[in-house]
Design a protein around this motif. Structure first.
Motif, PDB file in Angstrom:
ATOM      1  N   GLU A   1      50.947  37.753  58.191  1.00 13.44           N
ATOM      2  CA  GLU A   1      50.236  37.776  56.904  1.00 13.44           C
ATOM      3  C   GLU A   1      51.156  38.229  55.774  1.00 13.44           C
ATOM      4  O   GLU A   1      51.218  37.597  54.718  1.00 13.44           O
TER       5      GLU A   1
ATOM      6  N   LEU B   1      53.787  35.858  54.395  1.00 13.53           N
ATOM      7  CA  LEU B   1      53.341  34.776  53.508  1.00 13.53           C
ATOM      8  C   LEU B   1      53.340  35.181  52.033  1.00 13.53           C
ATOM      9  O   LEU B   1      53.193  34.328  51.155  1.00 13.53           O
ATOM     10  N   ILE B   2      53.466  36.460  51.773  1.00 14.94           N
ATOM     11  CA  ILE B   2      53.333  36.950  50.395  1.00 14.94           C
ATOM     12  C   ILE B   2      54.587  36.615  49.589  1.00 14.94           C
ATOM     13  O   ILE B   2      55.706  36.929  50.006  1.00 14.94           O
TER      14      ILE B   2
ATOM     15  N   LYS C   1      51.363  41.536  44.645  1.00 15.36           N
ATOM     16  CA  LYS C   1      50.539  41.564  45.850  1.00 15.36           C
ATOM     17  C   LYS C   1      51.249  42.330  46.972  1.00 15.36           C
ATOM     18  O   LYS C   1      50.620  43.002  47.790  1.00 15.36           O
TER      19      LYS C   1
ATOM     20  N   ASN D   1      42.507  41.052  50.188  1.00 16.02           N
ATOM     21  CA  ASN D   1      43.868  40.977  49.637  1.00 16.02           C
ATOM     22  C   ASN D   1      44.671  39.850  50.264  1.00 16.02           C
ATOM     23  O   ASN D   1      45.822  39.637  49.906  1.00 16.02           O
TER      24      ASN D   1
ATOM     25  N   GLU E   1      46.274  36.393  52.218  1.00 13.94           N
ATOM     26  CA  GLU E   1      46.724  35.046  51.883  1.00 13.94           C
ATOM     27  C   GLU E   1      45.889  34.013  52.626  1.00 13.94           C
ATOM     28  O   GLU E   1      45.680  32.907  52.128  1.00 13.94           O
ATOM     29  N   ARG E   2      45.458  34.346  53.827  1.00 13.42           N
ATOM     30  CA  ARG E   2      44.752  33.378  54.674  1.00 13.42           C
ATOM     31  C   ARG E   2      43.261  33.679  54.686  1.00 13.42           C
ATOM     32  O   ARG E   2      42.863  34.842  54.691  1.00 13.42           O
TER      33      ARG E   2
ATOM     34  N   VAL F   1      42.113  34.528  62.088  1.00 11.85           N
ATOM     35  CA  VAL F   1      43.299  35.351  61.792  1.00 11.85           C
ATOM     36  C   VAL F   1      42.915  36.832  61.741  1.00 11.85           C
ATOM     37  O   VAL F   1      43.567  37.691  62.339  1.00 11.85           O
ATOM     38  N   TRP F   2      41.822  37.107  61.044  1.00  9.20           N
ATOM     39  CA  TRP F   2      41.434  38.489  60.806  1.00  9.20           C
ATOM     40  C   TRP F   2      40.786  39.101  62.044  1.00  9.20           C
ATOM     41  O   TRP F   2      40.920  40.300  62.289  1.00  9.20           O
TER      42      TRP F   2
ATOM     43  N   MET G   1      43.648  40.182  64.008  1.00  9.29           N
ATOM     44  CA  MET G   1      44.369  41.316  63.414  1.00  9.29           C
ATOM     45  C   MET G   1      43.628  42.639  63.640  1.00  9.29           C
ATOM     46  O   MET G   1      44.222  43.705  63.588  1.00  9.29           O
TER      47      MET G   1
ATOM     48  N   ARG H   1      47.570  51.787  42.914  1.00  8.22           N
ATOM     49  CA  ARG H   1      48.390  51.436  41.749  1.00  8.22           C
ATOM     50  C   ARG H   1      47.593  51.502  40.457  1.00  8.22           C
ATOM     51  O   ARG H   1      48.157  51.612  39.374  1.00  8.22           O
TER      52      ARG H   1
END
Lengths: 143, 232
Positions: A82, A85-86, A91, B47, B49-50, B55-56, B59, B166
């Motif tokens: 994951e 890919l950033i 990000k 947050n 990308e996929r 996938v999750w 994970m 942040r």
């Protein structure tokens, strides 16, 4: 090859250090990407100094208790995939904070305390900080 | 001291549309009943990308692994938790699928809604409100409203909400501390806090470098969100 094919994961259950070394390498690459945001250089370095040793330390374990199962290895590799890919450095900063905890959760277990007060942490007891069982706690450092 | 609705500029009108999206309430509602691990998963997925759920699930094997609630030593309600995690993942991925430009606004709105939901579980009769300014005698009003307020006469509370560590910056810390200090001038004990949907350690790193006054400002991080509802 699709990123999510299960056969791309490392095999075996005695490769904890190898898996966590991969995670540490991926984290270093993420730090490099994030550092291009010059205004946040200090924060990015603070994150690296705080979390990178923790990721490395997660790889140091001996005996059967330290062995990783296939699902744990797959989880770490999926997290690595994951962040690989950033491309956006902004990000990347967000993931510098998230990735270590995803990895810690994958290799160290679970949190049982629920948001609505049901359940309890697996090793909780008198005198323990409720966060002691948290995946975040492992990487949180001294308070 | 009194609370007042913020004037709605163009940005606020657009953002109000996002705040009113049922997806925001659905994600926040699921997060309110989530474990710390589920909240971490939701943060990662929103947050991410996929946007494929497999996938999750891979994970986060502790949330989606085989047979939760069925094996020896599994926690009570494990099967329900699996369903909850699935619902939260699906909702989180809907946020992610809104695209890069929109999802940051959605994520911010989710944290605000979650904060309000959890606070409402504790505060009882004291109203929990959104986007409110705080006015003090003889003090020029802040332009930006506070994200969430608990408008108790005995002990008012104001919260600023951030998706990530942040987002902790001097402006936010100064505004919160100003509210606390001005309230103190009027002999009102106002609780001020920043709610951050991010790991406590990352927030503390940010705060350690902050030069703005924040000694009187509480930090509610991802691991301790339930404190908003009065649970530790």
């Amino acid at each position: 090859m699709p990123l999510s094919r299960p056969d791309r994961y490392a095999k075996g259950v005695n490769d904890r250090q190898v898996v966590l070394d991969r995670a540490a390498d991926a984290y270093r690459a993420l730090l490099d990407l994030a550092e291009t945001v010059e205004d946040e250089w200090q924060y990015i370095n603070d994150l690296g100094e705080a979390y990178l040793p923790g990721i490395v330390a997660l790889g140091i374990s001996s005996g059967a208790a330290g062995e990783l199962g296939d699902a744990q290895v797959a989880a770490v590799d999926e997290a690595i995939a994951e962040i690989a890919l950033i491309a956006d450095p902004h990000k990347a900063i967000d993931w510098l904070s998230t990735f270590p905890h995803v990895v810690a959760l994958a290799v160290s277990g679970d949190v049982s305390a629920t948001g609505d007060g049901r359940g309890e942490a697996t090793e909780s007891g008198p005198g323990r900080d409720p966060d002691d069982d948290s995946p975040f706690g492992m990487l949180r450092g001294p308070r | 001291m009194r609370f007042q609705d913020a004037a709605k500029d163009a940005r606020a009108v657009v953002y109000a549309g996002i705040q009113a999206d049922p997806l925001v309430a659905r994600v926040a509602g699921l997060l309110a009943g989530a474990t710390a691990a589920e909240r971490l998963m939701a943060r990662a997925a929103m947050n991410g990308e996929r946007t494929g759920p497999e996938v999750w699930r891979r994970m986060f094997p502790t949330l989606f692994g085989e047979g939760p609630g069925e094996g020896p030593g599994e926690r009570p309600g494990g099967a329900d938790r699996r369903l909850h995690a699935e619902a939260l993942l699906a909702a989180s991925l809907e946020v992610a699928e809104r695209g890069e430009a929109a999802r940051s606004s959605y994520r911010g709105a989710v944290v605000e809604e979650l904060t309000a939901l959890l606070l409402a579980r504790r505060t009882g009769q004291a109203p929990v409100k959104r986007e409110r300014r705080v006015l003090f005698d003889g003090v020029r009003a802040e332009i930006h409203p506070y994200d969430v307020t608990v408008e108790s006469e005995a002990r008012p509370e104001v919260y600023d909400c951030k998706w990530g560590a942040r987002g902790i910056n001097a402006d936010v810390l100064n505004q919160l501390d100003d509210a606390r200090a001005h309230a103190a001038d009027e002999e009102i004990a106002m609780h001020v806090a920043i709610v951050v949907f991010d790991a406590r350690r990352s927030c503390e790193l940010r705060l350690d470098r902050a030069t703005a006054e924040h000694a009187g400002t509480d930090l509610i991080a991802l691991e301790s969100l339930d404190e908003l509802a009065g649970r530790r």
